[in-house]
Design a protein around this motif. Structure first.
Motif, PDB file in Angstrom:
ATOM      1  N   ILE A 153    -105.188  72.477 -13.749  1.00  0.00           N
ATOM      2  CA  ILE A 153    -104.829  73.537 -12.807  1.00  0.00           C
ATOM      3  C   ILE A 153    -103.487  74.120 -13.224  1.00  0.00           C
ATOM      4  O   ILE A 153    -102.522  73.393 -13.437  1.00  0.00           O
ATOM      5  N   GLU A 154    -103.454  75.416 -13.316  1.00  0.00           N
ATOM      6  CA  GLU A 154    -102.208  76.099 -13.661  1.00  0.00           C
ATOM      7  C   GLU A 154    -101.638  76.734 -12.404  1.00  0.00           C
ATOM      8  O   GLU A 154    -102.361  77.158 -11.521  1.00  0.00           O
ATOM      9  N   GLY A 155    -100.336  76.813 -12.359  1.00  0.00           N
ATOM     10  CA  GLY A 155     -99.696  77.437 -11.211  1.00  0.00           C
ATOM     11  C   GLY A 155     -98.436  76.699 -10.838  1.00  0.00           C
ATOM     12  O   GLY A 155     -98.371  75.471 -10.928  1.00  0.00           O
ATOM     13  N   GLY A 156     -97.447  77.441 -10.424  1.00  0.00           N
ATOM     14  CA  GLY A 156     -96.152  76.866 -10.105  1.00  0.00           C
ATOM     15  C   GLY A 156     -96.103  76.105  -8.808  1.00  0.00           C
ATOM     16  O   GLY A 156     -95.184  75.338  -8.577  1.00  0.00           O
ATOM     17  N   HIS A 157     -97.081  76.294  -7.932  1.00  0.00           N
ATOM     18  CA  HIS A 157     -97.001  75.615  -6.636  1.00  0.00           C
ATOM     19  C   HIS A 157     -98.036  74.493  -6.508  1.00  0.00           C
ATOM     20  O   HIS A 157     -98.519  74.182  -5.437  1.00  0.00           O
ATOM     21  N   PHE A 158     -98.334  73.868  -7.655  1.00  0.00           N
ATOM     22  CA  PHE A 158     -99.202  72.699  -7.680  1.00  0.00           C
ATOM     23  C   PHE A 158     -98.588  71.656  -8.606  1.00  0.00           C
ATOM     24  O   PHE A 158     -98.096  71.981  -9.684  1.00  0.00           O
ATOM     25  N   ALA A 159     -98.634  70.407  -8.169  1.00  0.00           N
ATOM     26  CA  ALA A 159     -98.118  69.323  -9.011  1.00  0.00           C
ATOM     27  C   ALA A 159     -98.957  68.079  -8.787  1.00  0.00           C
ATOM     28  O   ALA A 159     -99.505  67.873  -7.702  1.00  0.00           O
ATOM     29  N   CYS A 160     -99.059  67.264  -9.826  1.00  0.00           N
ATOM     30  CA  CYS A 160     -99.736  65.982  -9.682  1.00  0.00           C
ATOM     31  C   CYS A 160     -98.956  64.920 -10.438  1.00  0.00           C
ATOM     32  O   CYS A 160     -98.297  65.210 -11.435  1.00  0.00           O
ATOM     33  N   ALA A 161     -99.042  63.707  -9.912  1.00  0.00           N
ATOM     34  CA  ALA A 161     -98.311  62.588 -10.507  1.00  0.00           C
ATOM     35  C   ALA A 161     -98.991  61.285 -10.120  1.00  0.00           C
ATOM     36  O   ALA A 161     -99.784  61.239  -9.179  1.00  0.00           O
ATOM     37  N   SER A 162     -98.654  60.234 -10.841  1.00  0.00           N
ATOM     38  CA  SER A 162     -99.171  58.899 -10.543  1.00  0.00           C
ATOM     39  C   SER A 162     -98.078  58.041  -9.922  1.00  0.00           C
ATOM     40  O   SER A 162     -96.915  58.125 -10.319  1.00  0.00           O
ATOM     41  N   VAL A 163     -98.473  57.219  -8.972  1.00  0.00           N
ATOM     42  CA  VAL A 163     -97.571  56.282  -8.315  1.00  0.00           C
ATOM     43  C   VAL A 163     -98.277  54.932  -8.300  1.00  0.00           C
ATOM     44  O   VAL A 163     -99.373  54.807  -7.756  1.00  0.00           O
ATOM     45  N   LYS A 164     -97.635  53.935  -8.910  1.00  0.00           N
ATOM     46  CA  LYS A 164     -98.251  52.609  -8.978  1.00  0.00           C
ATOM     47  C   LYS A 164     -97.580  51.594  -8.067  1.00  0.00           C
ATOM     48  O   LYS A 164     -98.186  50.606  -7.685  1.00  0.00           O
ATOM     49  N   GLU A 165     -96.305  51.804  -7.757  1.00  0.00           N
ATOM     50  CA  GLU A 165     -95.597  50.853  -6.909  1.00  0.00           C
ATOM     51  C   GLU A 165     -94.577  51.588  -6.054  1.00  0.00           C
ATOM     52  O   GLU A 165     -94.271  52.755  -6.292  1.00  0.00           O
ATOM     53  N   ARG A 166     -94.054  50.880  -5.055  1.00  0.00           N
ATOM     54  CA  ARG A 166     -93.144  51.495  -4.088  1.00  0.00           C
ATOM     55  C   ARG A 166     -91.970  52.210  -4.754  1.00  0.00           C
ATOM     56  O   ARG A 166     -91.568  53.276  -4.325  1.00  0.00           O
ATOM     57  N   SER A 167     -91.429  51.615  -5.783  1.00  0.00           N
ATOM     58  CA  SER A 167     -90.249  52.193  -6.431  1.00  0.00           C
ATOM     59  C   SER A 167     -90.561  53.522  -7.138  1.00  0.00           C
ATOM     60  O   SER A 167     -89.640  54.250  -7.492  1.00  0.00           O
ATOM     61  N   ASP A 168     -91.832  53.850  -7.320  1.00  0.00           N
ATOM     62  CA  ASP A 168     -92.223  55.114  -7.961  1.00  0.00           C
ATOM     63  C   ASP A 168     -92.226  56.286  -6.985  1.00  0.00           C
ATOM     64  O   ASP A 168     -92.133  57.437  -7.402  1.00  0.00           O
ATOM     65  N   VAL A 169     -92.359  56.004  -5.694  1.00  0.00           N
ATOM     66  CA  VAL A 169     -92.594  57.074  -4.719  1.00  0.00           C
ATOM     67  C   VAL A 169     -91.431  58.062  -4.659  1.00  0.00           C
ATOM     68  O   VAL A 169     -91.630  59.273  -4.797  1.00  0.00           O
ATOM     69  N   TYR A 170     -90.232  57.591  -4.442  1.00  0.00           N
ATOM     70  CA  TYR A 170     -89.098  58.508  -4.290  1.00  0.00           C
ATOM     71  C   TYR A 170     -88.826  59.333  -5.553  1.00  0.00           C
ATOM     72  O   TYR A 170     -88.658  60.558  -5.447  1.00  0.00           O
ATOM     73  N   PRO A 171     -88.781  58.741  -6.747  1.00  0.00           N
ATOM     74  CA  PRO A 171     -88.560  59.575  -7.940  1.00  0.00           C
ATOM     75  C   PRO A 171     -89.637  60.652  -8.128  1.00  0.00           C
ATOM     76  O   PRO A 171     -89.324  61.776  -8.511  1.00  0.00           O
ATOM     77  N   VAL A 172     -90.884  60.310  -7.840  1.00  0.00           N
ATOM     78  CA  VAL A 172     -91.951  61.306  -7.952  1.00  0.00           C
ATOM     79  C   VAL A 172     -91.737  62.432  -6.938  1.00  0.00           C
ATOM     80  O   VAL A 172     -91.861  63.615  -7.260  1.00  0.00           O
ATOM     81  N   LEU A 173     -91.375  62.070  -5.721  1.00  0.00           N
ATOM     82  CA  LEU A 173     -91.133  63.106  -4.707  1.00  0.00           C
ATOM     83  C   LEU A 173     -89.949  63.996  -5.074  1.00  0.00           C
ATOM     84  O   LEU A 173     -90.000  65.209  -4.856  1.00  0.00           O
ATOM     85  N   ARG A 174     -88.899  63.422  -5.627  1.00  0.00           N
ATOM     86  CA  ARG A 174     -87.758  64.241  -6.065  1.00  0.00           C
ATOM     87  C   ARG A 174     -88.209  65.259  -7.104  1.00  0.00           C
ATOM     88  O   ARG A 174     -87.807  66.417  -7.060  1.00  0.00           O
ATOM     89  N   THR A 175     -89.048  64.829  -8.030  1.00  0.00           N
ATOM     90  CA  THR A 175     -89.563  65.745  -9.051  1.00  0.00           C
ATOM     91  C   THR A 175     -90.412  66.832  -8.406  1.00  0.00           C
ATOM     92  O   THR A 175     -90.263  68.018  -8.726  1.00  0.00           O
ATOM     93  N   LEU A 176     -91.279  66.453  -7.488  1.00  0.00           N
ATOM     94  CA  LEU A 176     -92.130  67.436  -6.812  1.00  0.00           C
ATOM     95  C   LEU A 176     -91.301  68.402  -5.980  1.00  0.00           C
ATOM     96  O   LEU A 176     -91.556  69.607  -5.968  1.00  0.00           O
ATOM     97  N   PHE A 177     -90.295  67.888  -5.259  1.00  0.00           N
ATOM     98  CA  PHE A 177     -89.446  68.751  -4.437  1.00  0.00           C
ATOM     99  C   PHE A 177     -88.686  69.741  -5.298  1.00  0.00           C
ATOM    100  O   PHE A 177     -88.484  70.886  -4.907  1.00  0.00           O
TER     101      PHE A 177
END
Length: 183
Positions: A153-177
């Motif tokens: 999917i192309e487009g600036g207002h879409f993002a996807c990422a993988s999260v495997k453990e609790r410590s991954d959630v915040y860094p992924v959200l910072r990137t998405l934000f």
């Protein structure tokens, strides 16, 4: 004519609740949804939440059933995306709401569903949303069929990422934000 800013948002929380989504994966989803809600609450005066869970069919539920009620069945992602569109049509016109979507799944979708879901999301939902994020909770390092489809999917207002453990959630959200803030 004077432009009127929209100070309210709706956040759609879509989650796969099939048997392969363990309690640990649901915990990661809850953390992701909570942080996203807190982020949106800082930007908007009012944030409504819509919880859609799915196995082979989708249903809108309250928060307690969304996170705690068990359900079994296979995975059909398209049913959740179509239900999101129906709810938008019925209750959340884009002229009055900033629409956000957040989806969490382990990516175990089979057959034609990943490709149909990708096409529906890209063609029907993304043009109506301010931002849509897909988070996958995989069992290993391989891309699931759903992640493989969504990454196209192309487009600036879409993002996807993988999260495997609790410590991954915040860094992924910072990137998405960061991506959402630049949109």
């Amino acid at each position: 004519m004077v432009p009127a800013p929209i100070s309210r948002a709706v956040m759609f929380c879509l989650m796969d609740v099939s048997a392969s989504m363990t309690e640990e994966k649901k915990d990661l989803a809850k953390r992701f949804f909570t942080l996203l809600y807190l982020f949106l609450s800082r930007k908007y005066d009012r944030v409504s939440l819509v919880f859609i869970r799915h196995t082979d069919d989708a249903e809108e539920v309250d928060e307690d059933r969304f996170f705690h009620d068990t359900k079994s069945g296979g995975t059909v992602v398209l049913s959740a995306l179509k239900l999101m569109q129906e709810v938008i049509d019925e209750r959340y016109p884009a002229s009055q709401w900033n629409i956000y979507g957040a989806q969490v799944s382990d990516g175990d979708a089979f057959g034609a569903d990943p490709e149909k879901s990708r096409a529906f999301l890209a063609d029907q939902l993304l043009p109506r949303t301010r931002y849509f994020a897909y988070i996958e909770t995989p069992d290993d390092d391989r891309n699931s069929p759903l992640m493989h489809a969504y990454r196209r999917i192309e487009g600036g207002h879409f993002a996807c990422a993988s999260v495997k453990e609790r410590s991954d959630v915040y860094p992924v959200l910072r990137t998405l934000f960061r991506k959402e803030a630049s949109v």
